[in-house]
Design an enzyme around this catalytic site. Sequence first.
Site, PDB file in Angstrom:
ATOM      1  CG  ASP A  75      -1.908   1.116   1.248  1.00 18.82           C
ATOM      2  OD1 ASP A  75      -2.142   1.715   0.177  1.00 18.82           O
ATOM      3  OD2 ASP A  75      -2.452   1.411   2.321  1.00 18.82           O
ATOM      4  CG  ASP A 277      -4.022   4.467  -2.160  1.00 20.63           C
ATOM      5  OD1 ASP A 277      -3.211   3.594  -1.771  1.00 20.63           O
ATOM      6  OD2 ASP A 277      -5.078   4.721  -1.561  1.00 20.63           O
TER       7      ASP A 277
END
Length: 488
Positions: A75, A277
């Site tokens: 992430d 992201d």
Amino acid sequence: MKASPLAAAGVALASTAQAQVVQFDIQKRDGPNLRDLGRRAATINGVLSNQQIQGGYFLNVEVGTPPQNITLQLDTGSSDVWVPSSSADICTQVSQRNPGCTFGSFDSDKSTSLRTVGKDEFDITYVDNSFSKGDYIQDDFHIGGVTVSNLTMGLGLDSSIANGLIGVGYINDEASLSTIRSTYPNLPVVLQQEKLINTVAYSLWLNDLDASAGSILFGGIDTEKYQGDLTKINIQRADNSNVFTEFAVELFEVQATSPSGTDTLSTSVDSLVAVLDSGTTLTYLPQDMAEQAWKEVGASFNEEFGLAVVPCSIRNVNGHFSFTFAGADGPKINVTMAELALDLFSGGPQPKFSSGPNQGQSVCEFGIQNTTGSPFLLGDTFLRSAFVVYDLVNNEIAIAPTNFNSTKTNVVAFASSGAPIPSATSAPNQSKSGPSSGTGGMSAASGFQDSDNAAPYTSAFSGPGAIIVGMTIGYTLLGGAIFGAGWL
Ligand SMILES: *[C@@H]1O[C@H](CO)[C@@H](O)[C@H](O)[C@H]1NC(C)=O
Ligand SMILES: *[C@@H]1O[C@H](CO)[C@@H](O)[C@H](O)[C@H]1NC(C)=O
Ligand SMILES: *[C@@H]1O[C@H](CO)[C@@H](O)[C@H](O)[C@H]1NC(C)=O
Ligand SMILES: *[C@@H]1O[C@H](CO)[C@@H](O)[C@H](O)[C@H]1NC(C)=O
Ligand SMILES: *[C@@H]1O[C@H](CO)[C@@H](O)[C@H](O)[C@H]1NC(C)=O
Ligand SMILES: *[C@@H]1O[C@H](CO)[C@@H](O)[C@H](O)[C@H]1NC(C)=O
């Protein structure tokens, strides 16, 4: 991505100069691949497995002594590594609704090298309100052939998410800021401090939607994984802050191109800043832009799913969306329709349109969705089409069109701490004043403005129409790709 980062007071990244260089390769399925050992480059390569339905890219790691296998989601939108505790309810209360911690969990009692360094101080909440809480621990962390001793991690004792994460963002987005108001050296920083890489930077190559794996390369770039030029753009600071917390970049323009022409999507949003992201499955644009993108492809918002959907066959349509960054002459990434229609469910029959022009066709979720207000997010549906370098010392991103399915490799390490991104040139005419300048803005193209008369977009791809999704069979929603984990 993590919710509401605190505007932490000026905590700077550690960036001591390092000399020693070593390279390791990590392969998910075939074990450590030592092919490149001994080469000059100081990089660490991790193979990311593409879990399309769960919606994410995962890395195999081992934690503790003796090592426990765990698979964690990568992430770029958060900054803590955390592992689910084997004693957490989400791992122990297995039921039909809860498959348990199928990606592995961590039994802290079984590790002889573990130290609890922050009892109850780990508390992270992601944008979708999923959370994990527990202690901060330090323990050995094995990522492929590399061992990071003493990595600070969260231990999720109470968690709504069944898999842990590897957050590789800025330390100023660490969850510890909200509990103890301080940061700690996270994985990218520790890799550099332990001299496994030269600088706090990595590149991400997610590869094709249908490919099973991509890679993360800590400390370097791979010139075989992109086409054309690698162009540097500035990372934007959060509003009213002098620290960097997320990979926010200025999105200058989004265009839709099909055989019938090119339209520029317009928006009333003054300054379009979007966050890169990898923990988010889809791409989220402002309402007005998303609605135009939907019109282009004939997508419609489905209340039942809470998503814009398209016929899956749109994958075969010859068209793409272009994302231009940091000014008119900045880098442009094209995302083809093949990358923008995702299955709704894992395996089995997909729901079909029960009426309208697409009657009988399978329903897919569309890769571009709407969101109210910031953050606007460029998730995996965008990132797969790009090779992206994250330089957390110079606060720059370098980006280029991906080279899908490339099997060649030519790794170039960063020369030293703070060295510029290898092979990359700066985008011209970047706005100097950051997100509030508003000069970059979006401009509406005539194709869109004249839509009521000429309606060039309605026929651009497949054509829109009123649709109803047939949900007569009992499908099990695999939340990840759709709601929940999609927002990590
Ligand atoms: C998990 O650990 C065992 C030994 O504890 C090892 O044999 C196995 O290869 C590991 N699996 C993965 C996927 O790393
Ligand atoms: C782990 O790091 C802490 C500081 O973060 C330090 O006090 C401790 O000695 C380290 N332990 C090992 C085994 O390196
Ligand atoms: C990449 O490989 C996958 C799996 O083999 C394939 O389905 C896909 O079409 C390939 N993509 C491109 C752009 O060639
Ligand atoms: C991206 O699309 C534009 C047209 O929208 C085209 O001019 C450009 O060459 C494309 N870039 C790549 C790398 O294919
Ligand atoms: C997205 O757009 C749909 C249709 O206009 C709307 O119903 C929904 O509330 C929007 N979602 C968000 C998060 O704004
Ligand atoms: C960007 O810079 C180049 C060279 O410096 C110049 O030729 C071009 O006109 C500029 N473009 C804009 C939109 O300012």
